[in-house]
Design an enzyme around this catalytic site. Structure first.
Site, PDB file in Angstrom:
ATOM      1  N   SER A  86     -14.217   2.597   0.080  1.00 10.31           N
ATOM      2  CA  SER A  86     -13.752   1.229  -0.834  1.00 10.31           C
ATOM      3  C   SER A  86     -15.111   1.021  -1.555  1.00 10.31           C
ATOM      4  O   SER A  86     -16.293   1.379  -1.224  1.00 10.31           O
ATOM      5  CB  SER A  86     -13.409  -0.064   0.150  1.00 10.31           C
ATOM      6  OG  SER A  86     -13.579  -0.927  -0.785  1.00 10.31           O
TER       7      SER A  86
ATOM      8  N   TYR B 173     -16.460  -5.669   6.128  1.00  5.94           N
ATOM      9  CA  TYR B 173     -15.363  -4.465   5.804  1.00  5.94           C
ATOM     10  C   TYR B 173     -16.175  -3.462   4.985  1.00  5.94           C
ATOM     11  O   TYR B 173     -16.274  -2.455   5.119  1.00  5.94           O
ATOM     12  CB  TYR B 173     -14.589  -5.123   5.087  1.00  5.94           C
ATOM     13  CG  TYR B 173     -13.452  -4.209   3.991  1.00  5.94           C
ATOM     14  CD1 TYR B 173     -12.686  -3.256   4.772  1.00  5.94           C
ATOM     15  CD2 TYR B 173     -13.543  -3.972   2.827  1.00  5.94           C
ATOM     16  CE1 TYR B 173     -11.919  -2.471   4.175  1.00  5.94           C
ATOM     17  CE2 TYR B 173     -12.910  -3.136   1.921  1.00  5.94           C
ATOM     18  CZ  TYR B 173     -12.105  -2.356   2.819  1.00  5.94           C
ATOM     19  OH  TYR B 173     -11.327  -1.517   2.112  1.00  5.94           O
TER      20      TYR B 173
HETATM   21  N1  LIG Z   1      -5.517  -1.971  -1.572  1.00  6.04           N
HETATM   22  C1  LIG Z   1      -6.963  -1.837  -1.800  1.00  6.04           C
HETATM   23  O1  LIG Z   1      -7.349  -2.858  -2.923  1.00  6.04           O
HETATM   24  C2  LIG Z   1      -7.865  -1.244  -1.318  1.00  6.04           C
HETATM   25  C3  LIG Z   1      -9.089  -1.142  -1.809  1.00  6.04           C
HETATM   26  C4  LIG Z   1      -9.992  -0.137  -1.461  1.00  6.04           C
HETATM   27  C5  LIG Z   1      -9.930   0.358  -0.088  1.00  6.04           C
HETATM   28  N2  LIG Z   1      -8.433   0.343   0.336  1.00  6.04           N
HETATM   29  C6  LIG Z   1      -8.614   1.128   1.718  1.00  6.04           C
HETATM   30  O2  LIG Z   1      -7.471   1.782   1.269  1.00  6.04           O
HETATM   31  C7  LIG Z   1      -6.524   2.033   2.748  1.00  6.04           C
HETATM   32  C8  LIG Z   1      -5.122   1.481   2.489  1.00  6.04           C
HETATM   33  O3  LIG Z   1      -5.043   0.500   1.993  1.00  6.04           O
HETATM   34  P1  LIG Z   1      -3.616  -0.338   1.678  1.00  6.04           P
HETATM   35  O4  LIG Z   1      -3.749  -1.531   0.711  1.00  6.04           O
HETATM   36  O5  LIG Z   1      -2.616   0.646   1.478  1.00  6.04           O
HETATM   37  O6  LIG Z   1      -3.323  -1.032   3.085  1.00  6.04           O
HETATM   38  P2  LIG Z   1      -1.840  -1.467   3.613  1.00  6.04           P
HETATM   39  O7  LIG Z   1      -2.298  -2.433   4.636  1.00  6.04           O
HETATM   40  O8  LIG Z   1      -0.949  -1.745   2.844  1.00  6.04           O
HETATM   41  O9  LIG Z   1      -1.676  -0.269   4.635  1.00  6.04           O
HETATM   42  C9  LIG Z   1      -2.474   0.057   5.808  1.00  6.04           C
HETATM   43  C10 LIG Z   1      -1.489   1.038   6.575  1.00  6.04           C
HETATM   44  O10 LIG Z   1      -2.295   1.412   7.628  1.00  6.04           O
HETATM   45  C11 LIG Z   1      -1.611   1.397   8.908  1.00  6.04           C
HETATM   46  N3  LIG Z   1      -2.684   0.968  10.188  1.00  6.04           N
HETATM   47  C12 LIG Z   1      -3.245  -0.137  10.207  1.00  6.04           C
HETATM   48  N4  LIG Z   1      -4.105   0.060  11.451  1.00  6.04           N
HETATM   49  C13 LIG Z   1      -3.982   1.302  11.946  1.00  6.04           C
HETATM   50  C14 LIG Z   1      -4.088   2.169  12.888  1.00  6.04           C
HETATM   51  N5  LIG Z   1      -4.979   1.545  14.062  1.00  6.04           N
HETATM   52  N6  LIG Z   1      -3.543   3.348  13.099  1.00  6.04           N
HETATM   53  C15 LIG Z   1      -2.682   4.005  12.232  1.00  6.04           C
HETATM   54  N7  LIG Z   1      -2.217   3.305  11.174  1.00  6.04           N
HETATM   55  C16 LIG Z   1      -2.743   2.079  10.859  1.00  6.04           C
HETATM   56  C17 LIG Z   1      -0.706  -0.032   8.690  1.00  6.04           C
HETATM   57  O11 LIG Z   1       0.229  -0.066   9.607  1.00  6.04           O
HETATM   58  C18 LIG Z   1      -0.335   0.353   7.214  1.00  6.04           C
HETATM   59  O12 LIG Z   1       0.830   1.046   7.116  1.00  6.04           O
HETATM   60  C19 LIG Z   1      -7.474   1.015   3.837  1.00  6.04           C
HETATM   61  O13 LIG Z   1      -8.124   2.002   4.203  1.00  6.04           O
HETATM   62  C20 LIG Z   1      -8.062   0.283   2.858  1.00  6.04           C
HETATM   63  O14 LIG Z   1      -9.352  -0.234   3.383  1.00  6.04           O
HETATM   64  C21 LIG Z   1      -7.542  -0.565  -0.169  1.00  6.04           C
END
Ligand SMILES: NC(=O)c1ccc[n+]([C@@H]2O[C@H](COP(=O)([O-])OP(=O)(O)OC[C@H]3O[C@@H](n4cnc5c(N)ncnc54)[C@H](O)[C@@H]3O)[C@@H](O)[C@H]2O)c1
Length: 250
Positions: free
Chosen positions: A144, A154
């Site tokens: 991130s 985080y």
């Molecule tokens: N959306 C953003 O702006 C953003 C920015 C930077 C980084 N990220 C990173 O990208 C990744 C995905 O983000 P997103 O916005 O799609 O999140 P989201 O919450 O929409 O999706 C996360 C998915 O991970 C699954 N999950 C959670 N805990 C789990 C576990 N212990 N084992 C297996 N699956 C698990 C959830 O069920 C969900 O389907 C994350 O690692 C997040 O930190 C997101």
């Protein structure tokens, strides 16, 4: 477009959001994809939407639990023959964990590190042998932009993901496995859109980013697909920011 025909990809946290976009993108490029998610029902329904058993399978997997990860990898190997590429996308994020390091209760710290950090270790370890046996492979870890700032718990967990990308790249190189990272900025997954108020999003787009539009899940998916592909065969141990220039460094 890079061709993943004949390749098997495992994407964690792929039932929804960025992970789902990555899974779709790899399936479109010819891969068969294992959608590994703690929400098994959602993983199965996403797999069905992507194209059924020919293109995608939904697998129950809690990345924080090494036993669950080993079982998921064994299921993918048995069903799809092995694994060539792994995307460590599952992560706890957003408001609950975007807190000063001294304010996050210790049990939340443990869960955060178990999922975001040890989850990467468990999945990489479990996939190593099948990748080696298939002549090598590639891993992308989703970090991130927060990993560069030191602002909150985080971000520190994602700094560890960046560190793991380097450490795993060094460790797995002998088996022909490259390990890279993608560090998204603000990306309009459903979860992010639900939790970030509109004013905060507008602020990012209009005052923080250099590219004046919201980041989309497909922006991340394209970068991941590139790093997993042969086009990136000389790149390893590197994390690239996909943030619309929200963070610039020299
Ligand atoms: N959306 C953003 O702006 C953003 C920015 C930077 C980084 N990220 C990173 O990208 C990744 C995905 O983000 P997103 O916005 O799609 O999140 P989201 O919450 O929409 O999706 C996360 C998915 O991970 C699954 N999950 C959670 N805990 C789990 C576990 N212990 N084992 C297996 N699956 C698990 C959830 O069920 C969900 O389907 C994350 O690692 C997040 O930190 C997101």
């Amino acid at each position: 477009m890079a061709d993943f025909t004949g390749k098997v990809a495992m994407v964690t946290g792929a039932a929804t959001g960025i992970g789902e976009a990555i899974a779709r993108s790899l399936a479109t490029a010819g891969a068969t994809v294992a959608i590994a998610d703690i929400d098994a029902a959602a993983a199965r329904s996403t797999a069905a939407a992507i194209g059924g058993t020919e293109k995608a399978v939904g697998i129950a997997c809690d990345v924080a639990d090494p036993v669950s990860v080993e079982a998921a990898v064994a299921e993918v190997r048995a069903g799809l023959g092995g694994i060539d590429v792994l995307v460590n996308n599952a992560g706890l994020h957003l408001t609950g964990y975007v807190r000063p390091v001294s304010e996050l209760p210790v049990e939340d710290w443990r869960r955060l590190l178990d999922v975001n950090v040890l989850g990467v270790v468990h999945c990489a370890k479990a996939c190593r042998e099948t990748m080696r046996a298939r002549g090598g492979g590639a891993i992308v870890n989703i970090a991130s932009m927060a990993a560069y700032k030191g602002e909150n718990a985080y971000g520190i967990s994602k700094l560890a993901v960046r560190g793991l990308t380097v450490a795993l790249a060094r460790d797995f190189a002998a088996d022909g496995i490259r390990v890279c990272g993608v560090a998204p900025g603000f990306v309009a997954s459903e979860a992010a859109m639900r939790l970030f108020p509109e004013e905060r999003r507008d602020h990012y787009v209009n005052e923080v980013q250099l590219v004046r539009r919201l980041g989309q899940v497909d922006d991340v998916a394209r970068a991941v697909r590139f790093l997993l592909s042969e086009d990136a065969s000389f790149i390893t141990a590197e994390t690239i920011l996909v943030s619309g220039g929200a963070l610039t460094r020299i």
